[in-house]
Design an enzyme around this catalytic site. Structure first.
Site, PDB file in Angstrom:
ATOM      1  N   THR A 145       0.821  -1.205   0.000  1.00 22.98           N
ATOM      2  CA  THR A 145       0.000   0.000   0.000  1.00 22.98           C
ATOM      3  C   THR A 145       0.860   1.262   0.000  1.00 22.98           C
ATOM      4  OG1 THR A 145      -1.613   1.250   1.293  1.00 22.98           O
ATOM      5  CG2 THR A 145      -0.146  -0.133   2.542  1.00 22.98           C
ATOM      6  N   SER A 187      -2.414   3.199  10.386  1.00 19.95           N
ATOM      7  CA  SER A 187      -3.430   2.340  11.029  1.00 19.95           C
ATOM      8  C   SER A 187      -2.778   0.989  11.284  1.00 19.95           C
ATOM      9  CB  SER A 187      -4.637   2.138  10.107  1.00 19.95           C
ATOM     10  OG  SER A 187      -4.280   1.301   9.010  1.00 19.95           O
ATOM     11  N   TYR A 189      -3.792  -1.779  10.159  1.00 18.18           N
ATOM     12  CA  TYR A 189      -3.718  -2.436   8.842  1.00 18.18           C
ATOM     13  C   TYR A 189      -2.464  -1.992   8.084  1.00 18.18           C
ATOM     14  CZ  TYR A 189      -4.029  -2.301   3.826  1.00 18.18           C
ATOM     15  OH  TYR A 189      -3.692  -2.364   2.505  1.00 18.18           O
ATOM     16  N   HIS A 190      -2.271  -0.669   7.978  1.00 18.09           N
ATOM     17  CA  HIS A 190      -1.108  -0.181   7.232  1.00 18.09           C
ATOM     18  C   HIS A 190       0.198  -0.670   7.895  1.00 18.09           C
ATOM     19  CE1 HIS A 190      -4.060   2.794   5.562  1.00 18.09           C
ATOM     20  NE2 HIS A 190      -3.353   2.601   4.478  1.00 18.09           N
ATOM     21  N   LYS A 193       1.407  -3.914   6.662  1.00 25.33           N
ATOM     22  CA  LYS A 193       2.066  -3.849   5.342  1.00 25.33           C
ATOM     23  C   LYS A 193       3.528  -3.423   5.491  1.00 25.33           C
ATOM     24  CE  LYS A 193      -1.497  -4.839   2.714  1.00 25.33           C
ATOM     25  NZ  LYS A 193      -1.573  -5.897   1.726  1.00 25.33           N
ATOM     26  N   ARG A 330     -10.780   9.378  12.168  1.00 26.09           N
ATOM     27  CA  ARG A 330      -9.422   8.811  12.112  1.00 26.09           C
ATOM     28  C   ARG A 330      -8.409   9.750  12.756  1.00 26.09           C
ATOM     29  NH1 ARG A 330      -8.946   6.012   6.130  1.00 26.09           N
ATOM     30  NH2 ARG A 330     -11.119   5.372   5.996  1.00 26.09           N
TER      31      ARG A 330
END
Ligand code: NAD
Ligand code: USQ
Length: 397
Positions: A145, A187, A189-190, A193, A330
């Site tokens: 990403t 985040s 999630y990030h 990565k 966020r």
């Protein structure tokens, strides 16, 4: 080429599998169907009525005469079966889409944070470890990403493709070095990565695995030339507050006359790519793997950058729908600039699909056609990222 597409039932993986099959590759999808289970957990469905995986594959065979194989397997949990699958199929390449990919979902609860880390990091590591154990020379193409870089860190200098040239001062003078671009995830999630990147660097160095990491921007659009061939091949279209991404959400909101849900001032600039270009980029990456012993090959898989407020204004102008400025759930900079280098794909023949009004209309038509399937209560993002402690704006860059 024999290609194993991990996560091939998902939004990017399904059209990629069809594209690769249509150009003559022998494709097998590996997926644990967890994304469909998360829909049940969140009590929301894709705006487009996606068919069960077995039906999708039968229809593709009818329409194209090509067969796509399917293995239901959890990449993070079923290591021994994964090794067997690699040994049986002997793929030339694996495309790895199989991760929990929503930033808001990854921030909604402790359970979701832990699931995202366990699923994504274990899955990627299992894949790399299994390839080494198989003894096969399998090229890996992973979907990463743009968010690994953070936003606005380097001011107006373009974000390079993976690596940064730096000068290190030593008593003997300056050394020129190339390092992995500093990671600055926004985040959980990030963050997974960015952890994937280290796993890739290690396995490229230690075991000479051939790995390509694609730092993709936000994907928009729905259909590709293959998914449009039959209604039963339609791609998923997420619109809810957790999984819907900004441009597709705005298109769906415009279709039902819902005010566009801009977070804060909409000053966040992000990188975008149409799903048709995603599938083409995967094809290009498969055709241009690094050699054994080379470092991880990184491409920035983006075609354009836009400010969220610009997108909202464009869609409001086209449709007459209102723009709402909501408190941002966020933790992110209220504004950022973003300049990205994407020379590698352009030099290998990618001809970008820009956000022309014609294509926006195509996506808007999909949203319009299925608008009766919208559950309005699922539109507003409910995942609040703040834990109550204020952080310095400098850390957001
Ligand atoms: P998606 O959730 O629609 O698809 C992911 C697929 O992987 C799903 O079918 C899911 O069931 C499967 N999966 C997840 N965990 C698995 C596991 N442990 N074992 C087997 N299968 C598993 O997501 P997407 O939008 O298609 O994204 C695909 C990849 O591209 C992700 O890695 C994501 O981070 C990346 N990406 C997506 C976007 C975007 O805008 N959609 C942008 C940049 C990068
Ligand atoms: N946003 C709004 N309103 C909305 C939804 C989002 O203003 O209704 C804003 C967000 O606050 C954010 C921006 O739009 O500033 C992008 O949000 P998004 O949900 O479209 O994208 P993001 O959370 O970054 O995640 C998506 C994909 C993820 C991928 C990433 C690429 O879900 O898999 O990795 O895009 S990137 O953003 O380049 O890192």
């Amino acid at each position: 080429m024999k290609v194993l597409v991990i996560g091939g039932d998902g939004f990017c993986g399904w059209p990629t599998s069809l594209h690769l099959s249509s150009i003559g590759h022998e494709v097998t999808i590996l997926d644990n169907l967890s994304r469909r289970e998360i829909d049940i957990e969140l009590e929301v469905e894709s705006l487009t009525p996606i068919r069960p995986i077995g039906e999708r594959l039968r229809v593709w065979k009818e329409v194209s005469t090509n067969e796509i194989g399917f293995v239901r397997l959890d990449l993070a949990e079923e290591y021994d079966r994964l090794v067997e699958v690699l040994g049986d199929l002997q793929p030339d390449a694996v495309v790895h889409f199989g991760e929990q990919r929503a930033a808001p979902y990854s921030m909604r609860s402790s359970a979701a944070k832990r699931y995202t880390v366990d699923n994504n990091v274990r899955g990627t590591h299992n894949l790399l470890c299994a390839i080494v154990e198989s003894g096969l020379d399998i090229a890996v193409v992973h979907l990463g990403t743009m968010g690994v870089y953070g936003y606005g860190w380097s001011g107006s200098a373009p974000i390079p493709e993976g690596y940064l040239s730096v000068k290190v001062s030593t008593p003997e003078g300056e050394l020129d070095r190339e390092i992995l671009h500093p990671a600055n995830p926004g985040s959980v999630y990030h963050m997974t990565k960015t952890l994937d990147q280290l796993l890739f660097a290690f396995y490229a160095k230690n075991d000479a695995l051939r790995i390509t990491d694609l730092h993709q921007g936000i994907v928009w659009g729905t259909q590709t030339p293959q998914t449009i061939l039959d209604d039963r091949l339609i791609n998923r279209f997420d619109y809810d507050g957790d999984y819907g991404t900004v441009l597709n959400r705005f298109l769906m909101q415009a279709a039902i006359g819902h005010p566009l849900t801009v977070h804060g001032t909409g000053g966040q600039t992000r990188a975008f790519i149409h799903i048709r270009d995603t599938v083409r980029c995967i094809e290009i990456a498969l055709n241009n793997p690094p050699a054994r012993g080379e470092k991880v090959s990184v491409f920035n898989q983006v075609t354009e950058t836009y400010r969220v407020s610009e997108l909202a204004e464009l869609i409001a102008r086209l449709t007459g729908v209102e723009v709402a400025h909501l408190p941002n759930p966020r933790v992110e900079a209220a504004e950022n600039d973003l300049v990205v280098s994407n020379d590698r794909f352009l030099s290998l023949g990618l001809s970008p699909t820009t956000l022309s009004e014609g294509l926006l209309e195509e996506s808007r038509d999909v949203a319009q056609k299925y608008k009766d399937r919208v559950d309005v209560s699922k539109i507003i993002a409910r995942s609040v990222w703040r834990s109550g402690m204020e952080t310095s704006p400098d850390l957001m860059k």
